[in-house]
Design a protein around this motif. Structure first.
Motif, PDB file in Angstrom:
ATOM      1  N   GLY A 207      13.074  -7.447   0.671  1.00  0.00           N
ATOM      2  CA  GLY A 207      12.448  -7.745   1.945  1.00  0.00           C
ATOM      3  C   GLY A 207      13.159  -7.093   3.111  1.00  0.00           C
ATOM      4  N   ASP A 208      14.519  -7.082   3.092  1.00  0.00           N
ATOM      5  CA  ASP A 208      15.279  -6.426   4.164  1.00  0.00           C
ATOM      6  C   ASP A 208      15.043  -4.920   4.180  1.00  0.00           C
ATOM      7  OD1 ASP A 208      16.248  -8.858   4.879  1.00  0.00           O
ATOM      8  OD2 ASP A 208      18.161  -8.650   3.805  1.00  0.00           O
ATOM      9  N   ILE A 209      14.995  -4.319   2.978  1.00  0.00           N
ATOM     10  CA  ILE A 209      14.775  -2.868   2.918  1.00  0.00           C
ATOM     11  C   ILE A 209      13.388  -2.524   3.458  1.00  0.00           C
ATOM     12  CG2 ILE A 209      14.483  -0.932   1.321  1.00  0.00           C
ATOM     13  CD1 ILE A 209      16.616  -2.193  -0.453  1.00  0.00           C
ATOM     14  N   ALA A 210      12.380  -3.299   3.065  1.00  0.00           N
ATOM     15  CA  ALA A 210      11.021  -3.031   3.558  1.00  0.00           C
ATOM     16  C   ALA A 210      10.937  -3.215   5.071  1.00  0.00           C
ATOM     17  CB  ALA A 210      10.026  -3.952   2.844  1.00  0.00           C
ATOM     18  N   TYR A 211      11.672  -4.199   5.611  1.00  0.00           N
ATOM     19  CA  TYR A 211      11.643  -4.438   7.071  1.00  0.00           C
ATOM     20  C   TYR A 211      12.308  -3.291   7.822  1.00  0.00           C
ATOM     21  CZ  TYR A 211      12.604  -6.619  11.565  1.00  0.00           C
ATOM     22  OH  TYR A 211      12.699  -6.884  12.897  1.00  0.00           O
ATOM     23  N   ARG A 212      13.432  -2.805   7.314  1.00  0.00           N
ATOM     24  CA  ARG A 212      14.145  -1.734   8.017  1.00  0.00           C
ATOM     25  C   ARG A 212      13.351  -0.436   8.042  1.00  0.00           C
ATOM     26  NH1 ARG A 212      18.691  -3.780   5.130  1.00  0.00           N
ATOM     27  NH2 ARG A 212      18.514  -2.028   3.668  1.00  0.00           N
ATOM     28  N   HIS A 213      12.544  -0.218   6.996  1.00  0.00           N
ATOM     29  CA  HIS A 213      11.796   1.046   6.916  1.00  0.00           C
ATOM     30  C   HIS A 213      10.317   0.841   7.254  1.00  0.00           C
ATOM     31  CE1 HIS A 213      15.403   1.884   4.493  1.00  0.00           C
ATOM     32  NE2 HIS A 213      15.229   3.172   4.867  1.00  0.00           N
ATOM     33  N   SER A 214       9.980  -0.305   7.816  1.00  0.00           N
ATOM     34  CA  SER A 214       8.619  -0.583   8.307  1.00  0.00           C
ATOM     35  C   SER A 214       7.563  -0.383   7.209  1.00  0.00           C
ATOM     36  CB  SER A 214       8.295   0.301   9.522  1.00  0.00           C
ATOM     37  OG  SER A 214       9.213   0.094  10.560  1.00  0.00           O
ATOM     38  N   VAL A 215       7.845  -0.951   6.038  1.00  0.00           N
ATOM     39  CA  VAL A 215       6.891  -0.889   4.923  1.00  0.00           C
ATOM     40  C   VAL A 215       6.218  -2.253   4.814  1.00  0.00           C
ATOM     41  CG1 VAL A 215       6.596  -0.544   2.452  1.00  0.00           C
ATOM     42  CG2 VAL A 215       8.276   0.813   3.709  1.00  0.00           C
ATOM     43  N   PRO A 216       4.914  -2.336   4.984  1.00  0.00           N
ATOM     44  CA  PRO A 216       4.240  -3.636   4.880  1.00  0.00           C
ATOM     45  C   PRO A 216       4.214  -4.119   3.421  1.00  0.00           C
ATOM     46  CG  PRO A 216       2.610  -1.901   5.128  1.00  0.00           C
ATOM     47  CD  PRO A 216       3.964  -1.248   5.284  1.00  0.00           C
ATOM     48  N   LEU A 217       4.385  -5.421   3.271  1.00  0.00           N
ATOM     49  CA  LEU A 217       4.380  -6.040   1.929  1.00  0.00           C
ATOM     50  C   LEU A 217       3.206  -7.001   1.829  1.00  0.00           C
ATOM     51  CD1 LEU A 217       8.169  -6.872   1.390  1.00  0.00           C
ATOM     52  CD2 LEU A 217       6.915  -4.797   0.760  1.00  0.00           C
ATOM     53  N   HIS A 218       2.493  -6.924   0.704  1.00  0.00           N
ATOM     54  CA  HIS A 218       1.405  -7.863   0.428  1.00  0.00           C
ATOM     55  C   HIS A 218       1.798  -8.925  -0.585  1.00  0.00           C
ATOM     56  CE1 HIS A 218      -1.774  -4.610   1.694  1.00  0.00           C
ATOM     57  NE2 HIS A 218      -0.984  -4.999   2.694  1.00  0.00           N
TER      58      HIS A 218
ATOM     59  N   PRO B 193       0.815  -1.238   0.000  1.00  0.00           N
ATOM     60  CA  PRO B 193       0.000   0.000   0.000  1.00  0.00           C
ATOM     61  C   PRO B 193       0.837   1.273   0.000  1.00  0.00           C
ATOM     62  CG  PRO B 193      -0.078  -1.072   2.143  1.00  0.00           C
ATOM     63  CD  PRO B 193       0.623  -2.023   1.227  1.00  0.00           C
ATOM     64  N   HIS B 194       2.143   1.153   0.230  1.00  0.00           N
ATOM     65  CA  HIS B 194       3.044   2.320   0.239  1.00  0.00           C
ATOM     66  C   HIS B 194       4.067   2.153  -0.883  1.00  0.00           C
ATOM     67  CE1 HIS B 194       1.283   3.385   4.108  1.00  0.00           C
ATOM     68  NE2 HIS B 194       1.530   2.151   4.532  1.00  0.00           N
ATOM     69  N   ALA B 195       3.563   2.017  -2.113  1.00  0.00           N
ATOM     70  CA  ALA B 195       4.446   1.741  -3.242  1.00  0.00           C
ATOM     71  C   ALA B 195       5.392   2.898  -3.513  1.00  0.00           C
ATOM     72  CB  ALA B 195       3.599   1.429  -4.488  1.00  0.00           C
ATOM     73  N   ALA B 196       4.910   4.111  -3.473  1.00  0.00           N
ATOM     74  CA  ALA B 196       5.777   5.264  -3.771  1.00  0.00           C
ATOM     75  C   ALA B 196       6.896   5.397  -2.736  1.00  0.00           C
ATOM     76  CB  ALA B 196       4.937   6.541  -3.812  1.00  0.00           C
ATOM     77  N   ARG B 197       6.557   5.185  -1.470  1.00  0.00           N
ATOM     78  CA  ARG B 197       7.576   5.277  -0.419  1.00  0.00           C
ATOM     79  C   ARG B 197       8.630   4.197  -0.573  1.00  0.00           C
ATOM     80  NH1 ARG B 197       6.360   3.893   5.852  1.00  0.00           N
ATOM     81  NH2 ARG B 197       8.512   4.067   6.640  1.00  0.00           N
ATOM     82  N   LEU B 198       8.197   2.959  -0.842  1.00  0.00           N
ATOM     83  CA  LEU B 198       9.167   1.870  -1.007  1.00  0.00           C
ATOM     84  C   LEU B 198      10.040   2.102  -2.235  1.00  0.00           C
ATOM     85  CD1 LEU B 198      10.262  -0.854  -0.080  1.00  0.00           C
ATOM     86  CD2 LEU B 198       8.480  -1.956  -1.456  1.00  0.00           C
ATOM     87  N   ALA B 199       9.470   2.614  -3.327  1.00  0.00           N
ATOM     88  CA  ALA B 199      10.262   2.882  -4.529  1.00  0.00           C
ATOM     89  C   ALA B 199      11.335   3.935  -4.242  1.00  0.00           C
ATOM     90  CB  ALA B 199       9.342   3.344  -5.656  1.00  0.00           C
ATOM     91  N   ALA B 200      10.968   4.962  -3.488  1.00  0.00           N
ATOM     92  CA  ALA B 200      11.957   5.996  -3.163  1.00  0.00           C
ATOM     93  C   ALA B 200      13.072   5.444  -2.285  1.00  0.00           C
ATOM     94  CB  ALA B 200      11.259   7.174  -2.486  1.00  0.00           C
ATOM     95  N   VAL B 201      12.713   4.604  -1.316  1.00  0.00           N
ATOM     96  CA  VAL B 201      13.722   4.033  -0.424  1.00  0.00           C
ATOM     97  C   VAL B 201      14.657   3.115  -1.181  1.00  0.00           C
ATOM     98  CG1 VAL B 201      14.037   2.499   1.534  1.00  0.00           C
ATOM     99  CG2 VAL B 201      12.288   4.286   1.635  1.00  0.00           C
TER     100      VAL B 201
END
Length: 635
Positions: A270-281, A229-237
């Motif tokens: 997966g590690d990047i999403a975990y460090r920045h608290s981005v939920p993955l579906h 649900p936070h695609a733009a944030r994850l892409a930037a990170v």
């Protein structure tokens, strides 16, 4: 070999053409995939090659365009969409009808049913077939004439993985026997898995023309698919960390919160999403398309021109290197012109050096020259029209249902009419009350005639993807003969059923043979056949069964009153003595008995209904011939 040169569709108002200067070839013995996303022009290109849509360019099937092939079904097998057949017709009946149209033995139907795995389902109705069975039947229709080339549009659409594997196995077997296979697909992974040659198009233009190995190496690459649900944030990170680590990572944002990450793997994302608290579906590895831009180092090398039967290269043929970014992949400067099928004349004016007087360079060809126009040509008529028409009429339940309904209605009306005195015996036997414009048998004959053409326009069967029925003289004569036979049979059965119903209800004393039974029988037969032909011709002219039924009803409602007014006008002369004057004009001597026959025919025609039918049929025949000739002039 299948060669497509300069295919360009006719653009709509202000919009670019769906296909723009597309040139490629599908060699024999190989499976070629025409790859492109939805709206890229794949179907439009196939329809241009098959002369189903108007445009410019030329397509050669073993050296000949489609309209120059005497029997196209024996050269090109086509599958565009679903099987165009009446839903109540059986699979075997559909194929046997197409056998008569293609001029192949009826036993070929059982052979192709067994080849596509439908040997035990030949008696199943088309309307009850599943998607997989319908695709199998469509492939059976394409294989019916044992063609050299198969042209298929999204053949695996809606199939299960098992059916998908079977389908491409059959296509590969056809190619292994020396045939040419071209199919359109929107899935790059499917093309890489099932094809030997991949032609990629985008916006109607050629992007790449490669072997499957080069296609997989240059146009497919692994990626990570992420849904969050936070695609733009994850892409930037991900982009920020890739720049910090000086790594080449590409992130493509897609619809519905979906990201495609190239140059990474699931663990890193997966590690990047975990460090920045981005939920993955969703997080999965995939192999996807690299995009629509052709790699700069890839070039298309044209195959040498083969003979008409896919043999060795013909003498004097020249290869051509086509640069990847060019429009329609024109020959590169300094290279020899692209190959030309041996049967192509120089008058076509294709700007790729198609003249037969020797190869020309692309710089020598005027840029103002355009490819030849592609005209929409109607389907060819069946090679065995009478057999085709009989199988078409008897292959559905409609004919029998109409005849049964007419006989029951006619018997009921006849019994009700006999309850009142004053109805003449001929009207009782015909079940023709004064309040009805036509008797049930005549209306039924007109309906059968209207459906003879109307069903073909609703469920075209002579050629896949064509919505028109050819106006050939042989097909028209076959339809006239078959509808007249059904009309006479229906008229005779109606009189017989009415007589038996009257005899059963009121006794045998009501039924007496009139003195002028021969003339009445001729009038009755002429009325039934005339109504059938009126419905047939009107449906053929206006391309809808409702027009045929309307034409039948218009005879008693509109034309008969006009004819009656003509006959009611005062006459100063009589036609008495017509047989004698005909005998004087004839160069042969008419027998004396012919006078009675001539007078009987004159009496039948002189009746208002007979004259109205004759007038209506004359008008419809002229309209049918006019529309047919106009279509030929457009060619």
């Amino acid at each position: 070999m299948l060669q497509a040169i300069g295919l360009t569709s006719t653009p709509r108002r202000g919009a670019p053409p769906a296909v723009n200067d597309l040139t490629f070839e599908a060699p024999p013995g190989r499976v070629t995939a025409l790859l492109g996303a939805t709206g890229s022009g794949k179907t439009a290109a196939l329809r241009l090659m098959l002369e189903l849509d108007a445009g410019r360019g030329v397509a050669y099937f073993r050296g000949r365009p489609l309209h120059r092939i005497a029997h196209p079904a024996r050269e090109v097998g086509v599958l565009l969409g679903d099987v165009p057949g009446h839903p109540s017709r059986t699979a075997r009946g559909q194929l046997r009808m197409l056998c008569a149209a293609a001029g192949v033995p009826a036993t070929r139907a059982d052979e192709v049913l067994e080849a596509v795995g439908l040997a035990g389902l030949g008696d199943q109705r088309l309307g009850t077939l599943s998607v997989g069975m319908d695709r199998r039947l469509g492939l059976a229709c394409a294989l019916l004439g044992d063609p050299h080339t198969l042209v298929l549009d999204e053949p695996a659409d809606g199939l299960s993985p098992r059916e998908n594997s079977w389908l491409y196995g059959l296509l590969r077997a056809h190619a292994a026997q020396g045939g040419t296979v071209l199919y359109a697909s929107g899935d790059p992974k499917e093309a890489a898995r099932t094809a030997d040659h991949v032609v990629t198009i985008d916006a109607g233009r050629l992007v790449a023309d490669q072997g499957v190995a080069d296609f997989a190496r240059t146009r497919l690459r692994p990626r990570v698919v992420v849904r969050t649900p936070h695609a733009a944030r994850l892409a930037a990170v991900v982009g920020r960390e890739a720049r910090a680590a000086q790594r080449s990572v590409e992130v493509v944002e897609e619809a519905s919160g979906r990201l495609a990450v190239y140059g990474s793997n699931c663990a890193e994302i997966g590690d990047i999403a975990y460090r920045h608290s981005v939920p993955l579906h969703q997080l999965a590895d995939e192999v996807g398309d690299a995009g629509t831009a052709a790699p700069p180092e890839v070039e298309r090398v044209a195959q040498p021109t083969r003979g008409a039967h896919g043999g060795r290269p013909t003498p004097g043929s020249h290869g051509a290197q086509l640069t990847p970014g060019s429009s329609g992949a024109r020959p590169a400067p300094g290279s020899d012109g692209a190959q030309q099928a041996p049967a192509a004349p120089a008058a076509h004016g294709v700007r790729r050096a198609l003249a037969v007087h020797g190869p020309r360079r692309a710089s020598d060809v005027a840029l103002s020259e355009l490819p030849p126009p592609i005209r929409v040509r109607p389907a060819r008529g069946p090679l065995r029209p009478l057999r085709y028409e009989l199988r078409r009429s008897l292959g559905v339940r409609t004919t029998a249902a109409i005849m049964v309904a007419v006989l029951l209605t006619s018997a009921a009306v006849s019994v009700l009419l006999a309850r009142t005195d004053g109805t003449a015996l001929p009207r009782l036997l015909a079940a023709w009350p004064e309040l009805l414009p036509l008797p049930p048998a005549a209306l039924g004959a007109g309906l059968l005639g209207a459906l003879s053409f109307g069903d073909e326009f609703r469920y075209p069967a002579l050629a896949a993807g064509r919505g028109t029925v050819p106006r050939r003289l042989g097909l028209l004569l076959a339809k006239l003969l078959v509808t007249a036979s059904f009309a006479l049979l229906l008229a005779g059965l109606a009189v017989g059923c009415d007589a038996q119903a009257l005899r059963l209800v009121y006794g045998p004393e009501l039924i007496k043979i009139p003195e002028n039974s021969l003339a009445l029988g001729a009038s009755w037969a002429g009325l039934a056949v005339g109504c059938a032909w009126a419905g047939l011709l009107a449906a053929g002219v206006f391309r809808v069964a409702g027009a045929g039924i309307a034409a039948v009803l218009a005879v008693p409602v509109l034309v008969v009153p006009l004819v009656q007014k003509v006959f009611e006008a005062p006459s100063a002369r009589s036609v008495a003595g017509l047989p004698g004057r005909l005998r004087e004009l004839a160069w042969w001597q008419l027998p004396q008995e012919a006078d009675r026959w001539v007078l009987a025919v004159a009496q039948v025609v002189a009746q208002p209904v007979g004259a109205a039918l004759a007038l209506s049929l004359s008008v419809l025949i002229c309209a049918y011939l006019f529309t047919g000739l106009r279509g030929k002039v457009r060619w």
